[in-house]
Design a protein around this motif. Structure first.
Motif, PDB file in Angstrom:
ATOM      1  N   GLY A 129      -9.397  -2.883   4.504  1.00 39.56           N
ATOM      2  CA  GLY A 129     -10.733  -3.449   4.378  1.00 39.56           C
ATOM      3  C   GLY A 129     -11.039  -3.923   2.978  1.00 39.56           C
ATOM      4  O   GLY A 129     -10.359  -3.555   2.015  1.00 39.56           O
ATOM      5  N   ALA A 130     -12.055  -4.746   2.893  1.00 30.52           N
ATOM      6  CA  ALA A 130     -12.580  -5.213   1.607  1.00 30.52           C
ATOM      7  C   ALA A 130     -13.898  -5.920   1.865  1.00 30.52           C
ATOM      8  O   ALA A 130     -14.156  -6.385   2.987  1.00 30.52           O
ATOM      9  CB  ALA A 130     -11.602  -6.179   0.936  1.00 30.52           C
ATOM     10  N   MET A 131     -14.708  -5.995   0.839  1.00 27.44           N
ATOM     11  CA  MET A 131     -15.957  -6.776   0.878  1.00 27.44           C
ATOM     12  C   MET A 131     -16.841  -6.393   2.068  1.00 27.44           C
ATOM     13  O   MET A 131     -17.470  -7.251   2.699  1.00 27.44           O
ATOM     14  CB  MET A 131     -15.639  -8.295   0.927  1.00 27.44           C
ATOM     15  CG  MET A 131     -14.629  -8.754  -0.089  1.00 27.44           C
ATOM     16  SD  MET A 131     -15.229  -8.580  -1.779  1.00 27.44           S
ATOM     17  CE  MET A 131     -13.707  -8.681  -2.719  1.00 27.44           C
ATOM     18  N   GLU A 173      -4.869   7.073  -0.971  1.00 27.24           N
ATOM     19  CA  GLU A 173      -4.984   6.074   0.097  1.00 27.24           C
ATOM     20  C   GLU A 173      -3.621   5.459   0.373  1.00 27.24           C
ATOM     21  O   GLU A 173      -3.286   5.134   1.502  1.00 27.24           O
ATOM     22  CB  GLU A 173      -5.964   4.972  -0.328  1.00 27.24           C
ATOM     23  CG  GLU A 173      -6.358   4.071   0.820  1.00 27.24           C
ATOM     24  CD  GLU A 173      -6.497   2.626   0.425  1.00 27.24           C
ATOM     25  OE1 GLU A 173      -5.484   1.905   0.490  1.00 27.24           O
ATOM     26  OE2 GLU A 173      -7.611   2.217   0.073  1.00 27.24           O
ATOM     27  N   TYR A 210     -12.166   4.766   8.763  1.00 26.51           N
ATOM     28  CA  TYR A 210     -11.943   4.248   7.412  1.00 26.51           C
ATOM     29  C   TYR A 210     -10.473   4.439   7.014  1.00 26.51           C
ATOM     30  O   TYR A 210      -9.997   5.566   6.940  1.00 26.51           O
ATOM     31  CB  TYR A 210     -12.891   4.976   6.444  1.00 26.51           C
ATOM     32  CG  TYR A 210     -12.642   4.720   4.973  1.00 26.51           C
ATOM     33  CD1 TYR A 210     -12.849   3.463   4.425  1.00 26.51           C
ATOM     34  CD2 TYR A 210     -12.209   5.733   4.139  1.00 26.51           C
ATOM     35  CE1 TYR A 210     -12.620   3.228   3.075  1.00 26.51           C
ATOM     36  CE2 TYR A 210     -11.989   5.520   2.786  1.00 26.51           C
ATOM     37  CZ  TYR A 210     -12.189   4.266   2.262  1.00 26.51           C
ATOM     38  OH  TYR A 210     -11.966   4.039   0.930  1.00 26.51           O
ATOM     39  N   LYS A 221      -9.605   5.563 -17.801  1.00 28.42           N
ATOM     40  CA  LYS A 221      -8.991   4.230 -17.875  1.00 28.42           C
ATOM     41  C   LYS A 221      -8.013   4.198 -19.044  1.00 28.42           C
ATOM     42  O   LYS A 221      -8.326   4.700 -20.131  1.00 28.42           O
ATOM     43  CB  LYS A 221     -10.068   3.160 -18.087  1.00 28.42           C
ATOM     44  CG  LYS A 221     -10.735   2.733 -16.788  1.00 28.42           C
ATOM     45  CD  LYS A 221     -11.739   1.632 -17.027  1.00 28.42           C
ATOM     46  CE  LYS A 221     -12.238   1.053 -15.721  1.00 28.42           C
ATOM     47  NZ  LYS A 221     -13.358   0.138 -15.888  1.00 28.42           N
ATOM     48  N   ALA A 276     -10.621   1.527 -12.263  1.00 29.08           N
ATOM     49  CA  ALA A 276     -10.005   2.841 -12.466  1.00 29.08           C
ATOM     50  C   ALA A 276      -9.346   3.424 -11.216  1.00 29.08           C
ATOM     51  O   ALA A 276      -8.630   4.421 -11.308  1.00 29.08           O
ATOM     52  CB  ALA A 276     -11.053   3.819 -13.016  1.00 29.08           C
ATOM     53  N   ASP A 286     -13.483   6.367 -13.692  1.00 23.44           N
ATOM     54  CA  ASP A 286     -13.970   5.640 -14.869  1.00 23.44           C
ATOM     55  C   ASP A 286     -14.926   6.530 -15.679  1.00 23.44           C
ATOM     56  O   ASP A 286     -14.794   6.663 -16.909  1.00 23.44           O
ATOM     57  CB  ASP A 286     -14.680   4.366 -14.376  1.00 23.44           C
ATOM     58  CG  ASP A 286     -15.013   3.401 -15.502  1.00 23.44           C
ATOM     59  OD1 ASP A 286     -14.683   3.699 -16.664  1.00 23.44           O
ATOM     60  OD2 ASP A 286     -15.616   2.347 -15.208  1.00 23.44           O
ATOM     61  N   ASN A 289       0.826  -1.202   0.000  1.00 26.57           N
ATOM     62  CA  ASN A 289       0.000   0.000   0.000  1.00 26.57           C
ATOM     63  C   ASN A 289       0.857   1.247   0.000  1.00 26.57           C
ATOM     64  O   ASN A 289       0.510   2.247   0.609  1.00 26.57           O
ATOM     65  CB  ASN A 289      -0.908  -0.023   1.240  1.00 26.57           C
ATOM     66  CG  ASN A 289      -2.107   0.851   1.076  1.00 26.57           C
ATOM     67  OD1 ASN A 289      -2.853   0.709   0.114  1.00 26.57           O
ATOM     68  ND2 ASN A 289      -2.283   1.801   1.983  1.00 26.57           N
ATOM     69  N   PHE A 332      -6.675   5.885  -4.386  1.00 22.68           N
ATOM     70  CA  PHE A 332      -7.351   6.959  -3.639  1.00 22.68           C
ATOM     71  C   PHE A 332      -8.355   6.380  -2.651  1.00 22.68           C
ATOM     72  O   PHE A 332      -8.933   5.308  -2.891  1.00 22.68           O
ATOM     73  CB  PHE A 332      -8.119   7.884  -4.603  1.00 22.68           C
ATOM     74  CG  PHE A 332      -7.245   8.588  -5.598  1.00 22.68           C
ATOM     75  CD1 PHE A 332      -6.437   9.645  -5.196  1.00 22.68           C
ATOM     76  CD2 PHE A 332      -7.214   8.194  -6.930  1.00 22.68           C
ATOM     77  CE1 PHE A 332      -5.623  10.303  -6.118  1.00 22.68           C
ATOM     78  CE2 PHE A 332      -6.403   8.840  -7.858  1.00 22.68           C
ATOM     79  CZ  PHE A 332      -5.609   9.903  -7.456  1.00 22.68           C
TER      80      PHE A 332
END
Ligand code: EPU
Length: 325
Positions: free
Chosen positions: A159-161, A313, A193, A263, A277, A258, A86, A245
């Motif tokens: 995080g994810a999902m 990010e 977050y 893209k 994107a 996008d 990251n 980001f």
């Protein structure tokens, strides 16, 4: 005049690095690694950037503390390197001490009799998820495809999902930059977050995690497969640093970029992914300067078209984005 002053500053800094190495090398345990001018690009998923002036993989808590205190004493910057997924390492490298908890002593996964799990900071999320699945612990499935380790995921609240790291945390063991070890319950930490305040000024050593439930490995594996399928379909395979980001409130940065037709936009070998994107991918020989240039272009387009300031990010290692954007 300024050049002369800079020159003096550089010489003093070099002397401080030499002194640091001479002092710490004899005191570290044999299992710890200490190196000069270690190339960092291969330790990152984006695969760009220059070397660390000094690089260390301490094998013990005492070695970690010793490195920290000796660098502090000389006023040398200390940076933590997690799984390198990251961040963007500047082309010029990092003029500081880079610490990585890559030694196996930091990679423990230990179920406790009280139902909690100890996860060392160096444990990869993929391994955490795999070991939890085998042991029948539910609740970690969303972490499987995040290319980080536990320490980095805590620091970033990765995080994810629909889930994030602190969903499964009970308490974090951390070392302050003054070398003190503290145990912090989640309730006392300031988490948001992609952010954990306490780990901006401290190093996560590991955490006690709390599974959501117990279940059969087959059941858990099925959920992981669903997430994996979604990720494979929606995220690029080329080297990247994940989402570049943060999502602005109420919308997705990827969708915004996008919609503006960005893209495939390129600076050198850095390209806005044609798959998602909000990823910048390295098409082979991208430099940090290419990536920073592309970040700048995307932000300018989004600002002028939508009036939104996208906030990176990913970390610009050893620097502040605001100084280069
Ligand atoms: N979308 C587009 N075009 C794109 C990309 C996305 O139209 O090029 C649309 C999607 O179709 C979807 C929406 O935007 O309707 C959201 O996309 P997605 O589900 O991929 O989620 P995201 O908000 O872009 C977040 C995290 C990811 C995480 C995914 C999946 C951030 C910045 N990103 O992405 O995390 O993997 O959800 O849960 O919070 C990361 O942190 O590095 C990262 C990749």
């Amino acid at each position: 005049m300024n050049a002369t002053l800079n020159e003096i500053g550089r010489e003093q800094r070099e002397a401080a690095f030499h002194d640091l190495i001479a002092t710490v090398r004899p005191r570290l345990t044999a299992a710890s690694k200490l190196a000069e001018r270690e190339v960092l690009a291969p330790k990152t998923t984006m695969r760009v950037g220059g070397p660390a002036r000094v690089y260390a993989e301490p094998a013990t808590v005492d070695d970690l503390r010793h490195l920290l205190l000796e660098a502090n004493r000389r006023g040398l910057p200390v940076l933590l390197l997690g799984r390198g997924s990251n961040l963007i390492i500047p082309d010029a490298g990092v003029d500081g001490l880079v610490l990585s908890l890559a030694h196996e002593s930091w990679q423990k996964f230990e179920p406790k009799p009280d139902g909690r799990i100890w996860a060392g900071a160096g444990l990869r999320l993929k391994n955490l998820c795999g070991l939890a699945t085998k042991a029948g612990f539910k609740g970690f499935e969303f972490l499987e495809g995040i290319p980080g380790n536990v320490g980095g995921a805590l620091r970033m609240n990765a995080g994810a999902m629909g889930g994030w790291m602190f969903d499964v945390v009970e308490e974090v063991h951390l070392m302050s930059f003054a070398g003190e070890v503290r145990v912090m319950p989640k309730a006392e930490m300031h988490v948001d977050y992609r952010h954990c305040a306490e780990l901006q000024a401290g190093i996560a050593l590991g955490a006690h995690l709390k599974p959501a439930a117990t279940a059969g490995a087959e059941d858990i594996r099925r959920q992981i497969d669903v997430y994996q399928k979604k990720r494979v379909e929606s995220q690029p395979r080329e080297p990247s640093a994940g989402c570049i980001f943060k999502n602005p409130p109420g919308t997705s940065a990827g969708r915004l970029i996008d919609e503006l037709g960005l893209k495939g936009e390129r600076v050198g070998d850095a390209e806005v992914s044609t798959v998602h994107a909000n990823f910048i991918v390295n098409r082979g020989h991208a430099t940090s300067a290419d990536i920073i240039g592309l970040v700048r272009q995307i932000r300018a387009r989004v600002k002028s078209a939508r009036g939104i300031d996208l906030e990176p990010e990913v970390l610009l290692y050893g620097q502040e984005w605001r100084d280069v954007l």
